[in-house]
Design a protein around this motif. Structure first.
Motif, mmCIF file in Angstrom:
data_model
loop_
_atom_site.group_PDB
_atom_site.id
_atom_site.type_symbol
_atom_site.label_atom_id
_atom_site.label_comp_id
_atom_site.label_asym_id
_atom_site.label_seq_id
_atom_site.Cartn_x
_atom_site.Cartn_y
_atom_site.Cartn_z
ATOM 1 N N GLN A 157 -13.487 2.208 -0.100
ATOM 2 C CA GLN A 157 -13.409 0.855 0.432
ATOM 3 C C GLN A 157 -14.549 0.648 1.396
ATOM 4 O OE1 GLN A 157 -9.837 -0.270 2.481
ATOM 5 N NE2 GLN A 157 -9.013 -1.252 0.664
ATOM 6 N N HIS B 221 -6.281 2.288 3.663
ATOM 7 C CA HIS B 221 -7.429 1.383 3.668
ATOM 8 C C HIS B 221 -8.345 1.787 4.822
ATOM 9 C CE1 HIS B 221 -4.654 -1.605 6.106
ATOM 10 N NE2 HIS B 221 -4.574 -0.385 6.526
ATOM 11 N N GLY C 55 -10.780 -9.212 -0.415
ATOM 12 C CA GLY C 55 -9.816 -9.904 0.433
ATOM 13 C C GLY C 55 -10.436 -10.106 1.800
ATOM 14 N N ALA C 56 -10.057 -11.198 2.468
ATOM 15 C CA ALA C 56 -10.652 -11.476 3.770
ATOM 16 C C ALA C 56 -9.740 -12.416 4.551
ATOM 17 C CB ALA C 56 -12.030 -12.109 3.589
ATOM 18 N N GLY C 57 -10.155 -12.764 5.756
ATOM 19 C CA GLY C 57 -9.386 -13.725 6.540
ATOM 20 C C GLY C 57 -9.803 -13.693 7.995
ATOM 21 N N ARG D 215 -3.934 6.061 -2.154
ATOM 22 C CA ARG D 215 -2.660 5.352 -2.362
ATOM 23 C C ARG D 215 -1.874 6.038 -3.456
ATOM 24 N NH1 ARG D 215 -4.214 -1.062 -1.747
ATOM 25 N NH2 ARG D 215 -5.447 -0.729 0.141
ATOM 26 N N PHE E 105 -2.503 -11.348 3.934
ATOM 27 C CA PHE E 105 -2.604 -10.000 4.504
ATOM 28 C C PHE E 105 -1.965 -10.081 5.885
ATOM 29 C CE2 PHE E 105 -6.380 -10.386 1.755
ATOM 30 C CZ PHE E 105 -6.161 -9.318 0.895
ATOM 31 N N ALA F 1 -12.424 -10.767 9.102
ATOM 32 C CA ALA F 1 -12.484 -9.424 8.506
ATOM 33 C C ALA F 1 -12.493 -9.575 6.998
ATOM 34 C CB ALA F 1 -11.287 -8.596 8.942
ATOM 35 N N PHE F 2 -13.076 -8.620 6.340
ATOM 36 C CA PHE F 2 -13.050 -8.624 4.868
ATOM 37 C C PHE F 2 -13.016 -7.184 4.391
ATOM 38 C CE2 PHE F 2 -17.407 -8.855 6.384
ATOM 39 C CZ PHE F 2 -18.015 -7.799 5.728
ATOM 40 N N GLY F 3 -12.498 -6.991 3.174
ATOM 41 C CA GLY F 3 -12.432 -5.632 2.636
ATOM 42 C C GLY F 3 -12.626 -5.652 1.131
ATOM 43 N N GLN G 101 0.852 -1.198 0.000
ATOM 44 C CA GLN G 101 0.000 0.000 0.000
ATOM 45 C C GLN G 101 0.878 1.235 0.000
ATOM 46 O OE1 GLN G 101 -2.637 -0.356 3.350
ATOM 47 N NE2 GLN G 101 -3.492 -2.281 2.631
ATOM 48 N N SER H 167 -9.250 -0.275 7.150
ATOM 49 C CA SER H 167 -8.977 -1.142 8.306
ATOM 50 C C SER H 167 -8.670 -0.382 9.597
ATOM 51 C CB SER H 167 -7.825 -2.098 7.994
ATOM 52 O OG SER H 167 -8.061 -2.777 6.796
ATOM 53 N N GLU I 112 -15.087 -2.151 4.542
ATOM 54 C CA GLU I 112 -14.539 -3.333 5.206
ATOM 55 C C GLU I 112 -15.475 -3.782 6.310
ATOM 56 O OE1 GLU I 112 -10.482 -3.239 6.281
ATOM 57 O OE2 GLU I 112 -9.862 -2.367 4.380
ATOM 58 N N PHE J 15 -2.710 -8.668 8.536
ATOM 59 C CA PHE J 15 -3.640 -8.570 9.675
ATOM 60 C C PHE J 15 -4.603 -9.743 9.777
ATOM 61 C CE2 PHE J 15 -5.723 -6.606 6.112
ATOM 62 C CZ PHE J 15 -4.814 -5.671 5.631
ATOM 63 N N THR J 16 -4.529 -10.686 8.826
ATOM 64 C CA THR J 16 -5.386 -11.873 8.918
ATOM 65 C C THR J 16 -4.551 -13.140 8.716
ATOM 66 O OG1 THR J 16 -5.923 -11.448 6.587
ATOM 67 C CG2 THR J 16 -7.600 -10.852 8.211
HETATM 68 N N1 PHE Z 1 -7.391 -3.759 4.119
HETATM 69 C C1 PHE Z 1 -7.174 -4.666 3.023
HETATM 70 C C2 PHE Z 1 -6.742 -3.866 1.812
HETATM 71 O O1 PHE Z 1 -6.959 -2.702 1.737
HETATM 72 C C3 PHE Z 1 -8.395 -5.455 2.681
HETATM 73 C C4 PHE Z 1 -8.679 -6.486 3.725
HETATM 74 C C5 PHE Z 1 -9.478 -6.167 4.787
HETATM 75 C C6 PHE Z 1 -8.181 -7.769 3.614
HETATM 76 C C7 PHE Z 1 -9.739 -7.095 5.755
HETATM 77 C C8 PHE Z 1 -8.446 -8.714 4.582
HETATM 78 C C9 PHE Z 1 -9.233 -8.372 5.652
HETATM 79 O O2 PHE Z 1 -6.161 -4.433 0.926
#
Ligand code: PHE
Length: 344
Positions: A212, A170, A286-288, A198, A252, A309-311, A156, A172, A214, A254-255
């Motif tokens: 975004q 993001h 994206g998620a996890g 970005r 990612f 989490a997902f985004g 990023q 997040s 999330e 964070f996941t």
């Molecule tokens: N924050 C991530 C991004 O901007 C997206 C994401 C969010 C992925 C949460 C996984 C879990 O790419």
């Protein structure tokens, strides 16, 4: 003298009657009744008159004066009335004419997509939270298991304002803020929409500013199957009941584990076409499962709490849903483009 006054009177009345403007009337008033006016100059000769004649002439002069004043007043009224009538006539509205259509605005396509996604998740018990676009390095990166100098920060490319302040890359950090706020004391079920930035070169599929949304769900016993079920509901509601989803392994910071979610291509129904680049699948988000470090930094015991989490990018979703082929269209404010979606 008497004749003189009478002829002045006659002349004045004629001129007043022919007068066609308030300005002209005023000029006549000055010319006849003013200090240097004709009646005054006649009266100057009064000294030469006999005692008996004086009051007679004086009386005539007064009557002439009164008559001229009165005529001027009534002429003025007449002119005023005339002007008003003309004005009313000119300004009259023809109520039978068709009206001019009023241009109405409408929400931006991205706003609509975001609201649609929000409503979907509100229906599943999520709350909507927002956070600052100028964010600290801590919430944007560190609290999400991205310490300083971590190579994954390169994913990023960031606009830094100071070494510690940046434009969020993001949404997040809103999740990190919420988890820190709840401090391990209560479950979290939230989504956070917003604008992110970005350092990308703008082209048909990249924009230095985009949106975004999330989601985060932290509670006891949250499992990967919950994530999959939630995403499946989301995909079907958003893109159509006949859509399939698949999860692919990804990364990612964070996941853990992390996944990428694809939906089956609507155009070719999995056969392969140009929209899905012949794969039959389109990447959506994206998620996890929330990384234990992210949980414990916010005060949640990872032995007790788990979460997913997902985004996703509403820009990309809008492009897929409505066949928009250039992301820059969303930010150029061309009304001709935006209007097409007012009724979408
Ligand atoms: N924050 C991530 C991004 O901007 C997206 C994401 C969010 C992925 C949460 C996984 C879990 O790419």
């Amino acid at each position: 003298m008497k004749e003189q006054l009478q002829s002045i009177h006659q002349e004045a009345i004629e001129k007043i009657k022919k007068s066609d403007s308030a300005k002209h009337l005023q000029e006549l008033k000055v010319a006849y009744l003013g200090k240097k006016g004709s009646i005054t100059s006649v009266l100057r000769g009064m000294g030469k008159l006999s005692k008996e004649e004086r009051p007679v002439i004086g009386d005539i002069a007064n009557k002439v004066r009164e008559s001229i004043t009165h005529t001027i007043e009534s002429k003025k009224d007449e002119l005023d009335r005339h002007a008003l009538e003309k004005k009313l006539e000119a300004e009259s509205i023809d109520v039978t004419l068709p009206g001019r259509p009023v241009e109405t605005g409408g929400p931006h396509l991205l706003t609509k997509i975001i609201e649609e996604i929000e409503n979907l998740f509100i229906g599943m018990g999520y709350e909507v939270r927002e956070g600052p676009e100028v964010e600290t390095d801590y919430y944007n990166f560190e609290a999400l298991n991205l310490p300083k100098n971590h190579p994954a920060r390169d994913m990023q490319d960031t606009f830094y304002l100071t070494p510690d302040l940046l434009l969020r890359t993001h949404t997040s950090p809103v999740q990190a803020r919420t988890m820190h706020k709840y401090g391990g004391q209560q479950p979290v079920r939230m989504i956070c929409p917003g604008i992110v930035y970005r350092r990308d070169d703008d082209d048909a599929t990249h924009s230095h500013q985009f949106t975004q949304i999330e989601g985060l769900y932290v509670d006891k016993n949250v499992r990967m199957s919950d994530l999959k079920g939630t995403l499946d509901v989301f995909a079907k509601k958003m893109f159509g009941e006949d859509r399939e989803i698949r999860l692919r392994p990804s990364f990612f910071p964070f996941t853990e584990p992390s996944v990428e979610m694809d939906i089956s291509c609507k155009v070719c129904r999995g056969e392969g076409c140009s929209v899905c680049k012949n794969t039959g699948w389109i990447e959506i988000l994206g998620a996890g499962m929330v990384h234990p470090k992210v949980l414990s930094m916010a005060g949640y015991d990872p032995e007790i709490y788990t979460g997913f989490a997902f985004g996703m990018g509403p820009d990309r979703i809008a492009m897929l849903k409505y066949g928009v082929n250039d992301i820059r269209q969303f930010y150029m404010n061309d009304v001709r483009f935006l209007q097409q979606y007012h009724k979408a």
